[in-house]
Each structure stands twice: as C-alpha cells, then as structure tokens.
Design an enzyme around this catalytic site. Structure first.
Site, PDB file in Angstrom:
ATOM      1  N   ALA A 288      37.127  21.026  59.593  1.00 54.58           N
ATOM      2  CA  ALA A 288      37.084  20.156  60.790  1.00 54.58           C
ATOM      3  C   ALA A 288      35.785  20.123  61.195  1.00 54.58           C
ATOM      4  CB  ALA A 288      38.016  20.780  62.068  1.00 54.58           C
TER       5      ALA A 288
ATOM      6  N   GLY B  49      39.643  22.977  57.467  1.00 49.84           N
ATOM      7  CA  GLY B  49      40.700  22.078  57.596  1.00 49.84           C
ATOM      8  C   GLY B  49      40.731  21.090  56.371  1.00 49.84           C
TER       9      GLY B  49
ATOM     10  N   GLU C 172      43.148  23.018  54.200  1.00 47.48           N
ATOM     11  CA  GLU C 172      44.611  22.585  54.657  1.00 47.48           C
ATOM     12  C   GLU C 172      44.892  21.453  54.434  1.00 47.48           C
ATOM     13  OE1 GLU C 172      42.945  23.788  58.714  1.00 47.48           O
ATOM     14  OE2 GLU C 172      44.756  25.103  58.811  1.00 47.48           O
TER      15      GLU C 172
ATOM     16  N   GLU D 239      37.746  29.805  59.426  1.00 45.05           N
ATOM     17  CA  GLU D 239      37.792  29.709  60.994  1.00 45.05           C
ATOM     18  C   GLU D 239      37.189  30.889  61.894  1.00 45.05           C
ATOM     19  OE1 GLU D 239      40.002  28.575  58.769  1.00 45.05           O
ATOM     20  OE2 GLU D 239      40.487  26.414  59.437  1.00 45.05           O
TER      21      GLU D 239
HETATM   22  N1  CO8 Z   1      31.372  20.287  60.840  1.00 41.50           N
HETATM   23  C1  CO8 Z   1      30.463  19.571  61.079  1.00 41.50           C
HETATM   24  N2  CO8 Z   1      29.412  19.252  60.231  1.00 41.50           N
HETATM   25  C2  CO8 Z   1      29.457  20.135  59.109  1.00 41.50           C
HETATM   26  C3  CO8 Z   1      30.591  20.846  58.675  1.00 41.50           C
HETATM   27  C4  CO8 Z   1      31.690  21.086  59.668  1.00 41.50           C
HETATM   28  N3  CO8 Z   1      32.622  21.532  59.374  1.00 41.50           N
HETATM   29  N4  CO8 Z   1      30.141  21.361  57.504  1.00 41.50           N
HETATM   30  C5  CO8 Z   1      29.060  20.961  57.222  1.00 41.50           C
HETATM   31  N5  CO8 Z   1      28.554  20.183  58.282  1.00 41.50           N
HETATM   32  C6  CO8 Z   1      27.187  19.370  58.350  1.00 41.50           C
HETATM   33  C7  CO8 Z   1      25.973  20.488  58.670  1.00 41.50           C
HETATM   34  O1  CO8 Z   1      25.996  20.683  60.053  1.00 41.50           O
HETATM   35  C8  CO8 Z   1      24.873  19.514  57.851  1.00 41.50           C
HETATM   36  O2  CO8 Z   1      24.274  18.619  58.887  1.00 41.50           O
HETATM   37  P1  CO8 Z   1      23.004  18.539  59.354  1.00 41.50           P
HETATM   38  O3  CO8 Z   1      22.163  18.375  58.153  1.00 41.50           O
HETATM   39  O4  CO8 Z   1      23.215  17.270  60.288  1.00 41.50           O
HETATM   40  O5  CO8 Z   1      22.684  19.602  60.093  1.00 41.50           O
HETATM   41  C9  CO8 Z   1      25.490  19.001  56.728  1.00 41.50           C
HETATM   42  O6  CO8 Z   1      26.941  18.923  56.870  1.00 41.50           O
HETATM   43  C10 CO8 Z   1      25.230  19.412  55.618  1.00 41.50           C
HETATM   44  O7  CO8 Z   1      25.553  20.998  55.694  1.00 41.50           O
HETATM   45  P2  CO8 Z   1      24.679  22.146  55.420  1.00 41.50           P
HETATM   46  O8  CO8 Z   1      23.223  22.062  55.423  1.00 41.50           O
HETATM   47  O9  CO8 Z   1      25.312  23.634  56.045  1.00 41.50           O
HETATM   48  O10 CO8 Z   1      25.025  22.441  53.780  1.00 41.50           O
HETATM   49  P3  CO8 Z   1      24.851  23.784  52.690  1.00 41.50           P
HETATM   50  O11 CO8 Z   1      25.221  23.122  51.441  1.00 41.50           O
HETATM   51  O12 CO8 Z   1      23.686  24.464  53.301  1.00 41.50           O
HETATM   52  O13 CO8 Z   1      26.230  24.501  53.038  1.00 41.50           O
HETATM   53  C11 CO8 Z   1      28.650  24.930  53.479  1.00 41.50           C
HETATM   54  C12 CO8 Z   1      27.536  23.926  52.852  1.00 41.50           C
HETATM   55  C13 CO8 Z   1      28.649  26.240  53.029  1.00 41.50           C
HETATM   56  C14 CO8 Z   1      30.038  23.978  53.352  1.00 41.50           C
HETATM   57  C15 CO8 Z   1      28.140  24.952  55.248  1.00 41.50           C
HETATM   58  O14 CO8 Z   1      28.031  23.467  55.484  1.00 41.50           O
HETATM   59  C16 CO8 Z   1      29.325  25.332  56.106  1.00 41.50           C
HETATM   60  O15 CO8 Z   1      29.572  26.755  56.179  1.00 41.50           O
HETATM   61  N6  CO8 Z   1      30.169  24.456  56.665  1.00 41.50           N
HETATM   62  C17 CO8 Z   1      30.997  24.742  57.587  1.00 41.50           C
HETATM   63  C18 CO8 Z   1      32.395  25.237  57.087  1.00 41.50           C
HETATM   64  C19 CO8 Z   1      33.257  25.880  58.074  1.00 41.50           C
HETATM   65  O16 CO8 Z   1      33.207  26.659  58.937  1.00 41.50           O
HETATM   66  N7  CO8 Z   1      34.326  25.005  58.132  1.00 41.50           N
HETATM   67  C20 CO8 Z   1      35.625  25.279  58.841  1.00 41.50           C
HETATM   68  C21 CO8 Z   1      35.454  24.837  60.209  1.00 41.50           C
HETATM   69  S1  CO8 Z   1      36.603  25.044  61.309  1.00 41.50           S
HETATM   70  C22 CO8 Z   1      38.202  24.194  60.814  1.00 41.50           C
HETATM   71  O17 CO8 Z   1      38.127  23.404  59.911  1.00 41.50           O
HETATM   72  C23 CO8 Z   1      39.366  24.463  61.688  1.00 41.50           C
HETATM   73  C24 CO8 Z   1      40.470  23.405  61.401  1.00 41.50           C
HETATM   74  C25 CO8 Z   1      41.563  23.619  62.297  1.00 41.50           C
HETATM   75  C26 CO8 Z   1      41.472  22.615  63.466  1.00 41.50           C
HETATM   76  C27 CO8 Z   1      42.650  22.494  64.084  1.00 41.50           C
HETATM   77  C28 CO8 Z   1      43.097  21.957  65.560  1.00 41.50           C
HETATM   78  C29 CO8 Z   1      44.520  21.848  65.785  1.00 41.50           C
END
Ligand code: CO8
Length: 258
Positions: free
Chosen positions: A66, A109, A112, A132
């Site tokens: 998400a 997400g 999911e 998460e």
């Molecule tokens: N949300 C927003 N932006 C994201 C996300 C995300 N989940 N993942 C990556 N991005 C963005 C980064 O911020 C970055 O943007 P910017 O260049 O503007 O800073 C761009 O994508 C590239 O990402 P990275 O530079 O971090 O790329 P890497 O190759 O270094 O790393 C990863 C890749 C490991 C995937 C890393 O990006 C990461 O850890 N991302 C987050 C993963 C995460 O925590 N996901 C879970 C999110 S919470 C969730 O999904 C809850 C769902 C339930 C909601 C239900 C509601 C009812």
C-alpha cells in the site's frame, strides 16, 4: 478502453490484462490505483468476450505494498470513515478467474493483491512478504487470513510478526505460488494459462472457482455439499451437453462461453 492514471488495460483475445503502472513508486497501491484496478476488473467480469483476467506489474515490482506516503497522514477516523481499501474485497467476488503474474517485490498490499488472485505465476526473482509490522500496522487487505490459509499458522506468524521478506523458492515450497518460471517468461506463461482457462466453458470455470473458494472459506462438509450442488447445476448448461457430446464424437468442444 478509457485512459487510466495508474494502470494499463489491454485485451488479447478472450484475456483481459491489467498492468499496474506506477513505476516510480514500485506500483505502490494508492486509492486511485485500487479504484482503477477494481473498476477495470469488474468491467472485464461483466464482458461476455472475456474469459480470464491477468494482473501484472513490472519486472522490479508487482507492487511494493500500500502507498505509505498516502497512508501516513491518515487518522483512525479517516480510515474508518472512508472504509479505506475496502474496495479490494470486490475483486475477490468476481466470477472470472484471475491470474497474477508476479515478478520482483510483492510486499504488504502487493502480496495481498497477489493472494486475492486465483492462480499465482511467479518469476524467479519474486519476493513476498508482509512487512506491515515494520510500519507499526498489520496486514489489512486479507493478508493475515489468506497467507495463513495458504501456508499455515507457523509460517504466517513467522512472516507477519517478523516482517521478513521471503524469496520465491521458499514461497514455492510453502504452496503460496502456482508455478515458478524464469522472470522473462512470467507474463507469457500467465497469459497462456489465462488463454487456456478462457477457452473452456465460462460457466464451468466460474463454478469451479466458486467450489475451490468454498474449500478455502468453509468446513469440509459444507464444502462437499456446495460442490455437489454446483456439480449438479452444470447439467443444466449447454456447455455440459456440448462438452460430453464432443468427447463421445471424438471432436473438439465448442463452448458457448456465456
Ligand atoms: N509506498 C509508497 N512508496 C513506495 C513504496 C510504498 N509501499 N514502496 C516503494 N516506494 C517508493 C519509494 O519511496 C521510492 O520513491 P522515492 O524515489 O520518491 O523516494 C521508490 O518507490 C523506489 O523505492 P526504493 O528507493 O525504496 O527502492 P529500493 O529498491 O531501494 O527498495 C523496497 C525496494 C525494498 C521494496 C522498498 O521500497 C520498500 O521497503 N518499500 C516498502 C515496502 C513495504 O513496507 N510495504 C508494505 C506497505 S504497508 C501495506 O501494504 C499495508 C496494506 C494494508 C492496508 C490496508 C488498509 C485497510
């Protein structure tokens, strides 16, 4: 097809293809993307010329979860008031079989969403996880339920409580994915699987999907009774008559689809 902001929608014969298209955010799922994916999938589900749907992302990311930037400023009353992300449930209710083509990250997400799909074709670079907990929240699009049903309590607790990522080999061993293929072949394989399904009787395919989902959602006795009722109902269809006649006459069946 109409223009979309966060997805690309295409059709290839009887297969509808939805490509998540927010490359700069690794296909993070925001509200616009959710509404576009669910809207496009519902349109395909209502289209008699479509027999299967493929959902895919990019080579680096199916979806990295998400959208944390969208969620970060929300309050409790915001998420309850807008029933945040509840529309994803609509995707799980469709009759049309959905195939996920997953390369790269399928986290939070993203994992999911892949688990909502009926068949999960994974590239050999796929990475799954429910991170998460690292953000101070828990899975919210069915992850704690679907992952537990898919891989069992021990592994689901391990993944959800530690927030660790899991490579595709482990996911395959656990039965989370349907097939693992080289990442270059992932979408082609998913489309081939979708074409195969779309060539069958749509009614039989959707009833089969419903029957398998009943196994996933209910106890054995209720599931067996549901299967029996669904099985009997196929004998009210032209496709049953045609499918069996074609076998007896040693020819290919011509299904009416719907
Ligand atoms: N949300 C927003 N932006 C994201 C996300 C995300 N989940 N993942 C990556 N991005 C963005 C980064 O911020 C970055 O943007 P910017 O260049 O503007 O800073 C761009 O994508 C590239 O990402 P990275 O530079 O971090 O790329 P890497 O190759 O270094 O790393 C990863 C890749 C490991 C995937 C890393 O990006 C990461 O850890 N991302 C987050 C993963 C995460 O925590 N996901 C879970 C999110 S919470 C969730 O999904 C809850 C769902 C339930 C909601 C239900 C509601 C009812």
């Amino acid at each position: 097809m109409s223009e979309h902001e966060t997805i690309i929608v295409e059709r290839d014969g009887r297969v509808g293809i939805i490509t998540l298209n927010r490359p700069k955010a690794l296909n993070a799922l925001n509200t616009t993307l959710m509404n576009e994916v669910v809207g496009a999938a519902v349109d395909f589900d209502n289209d008699p010329d479509i027999g299967a749907i493929v959902i895919t992302g990019s080579e680096k990311a199916f979806a990295a979860g998400a959208d944390i930037k969208e969620m970060s400023s929300k309050s409790y009353s915001d998420v309850v008031g807008e029933q945040f992300f509840a529309a994803w449930d609509d995707l799980a209710r469709l009759r049309t079989p959905i195939i996920a083509s997953v390369t790269g990250y399928a986290l939070g997400g993203g994992c999911e969403l892949a688990m909502i799909c009926d068949i999960l074709i994974a590239g050999d670079n796929a990475v799954f996880g429910q991170p998460e907990i690292n953000l101070g929240v828990i899975p919210g699009i069915g992850g704690s339920q679907r992952l537990t049903r898919a891989v069992g309590k021990a592994k689901a607790m391990d993944l959800i409580l530690t927030g660790r990522n899991m490579k595709v080999d482990e996911a395959d061993k656990l039965g989370l994915v349907s097939r693992v293929v080289p990442k270059e072949n992932c979408l082609t394989t998913a489309k081939e699987v979708a074409e195969t399904i779309a060539s069958k009787s749509f009614i039989a395919a959707s009833l089969a999907k419903e029957a398998v989902n009943r196994a996933y959602e209910s106890g054995l006795g209720e599931g067996i009774r549901a299967e029996r009722t669904l099985f009997y109902s196929t004998f009210a269809t032209d496709d049953q008559t045609e499918g069996m006649a074609a076998f007896v006459e040693k020819r290919e069946p011509k299904f009416s689809h719907r």
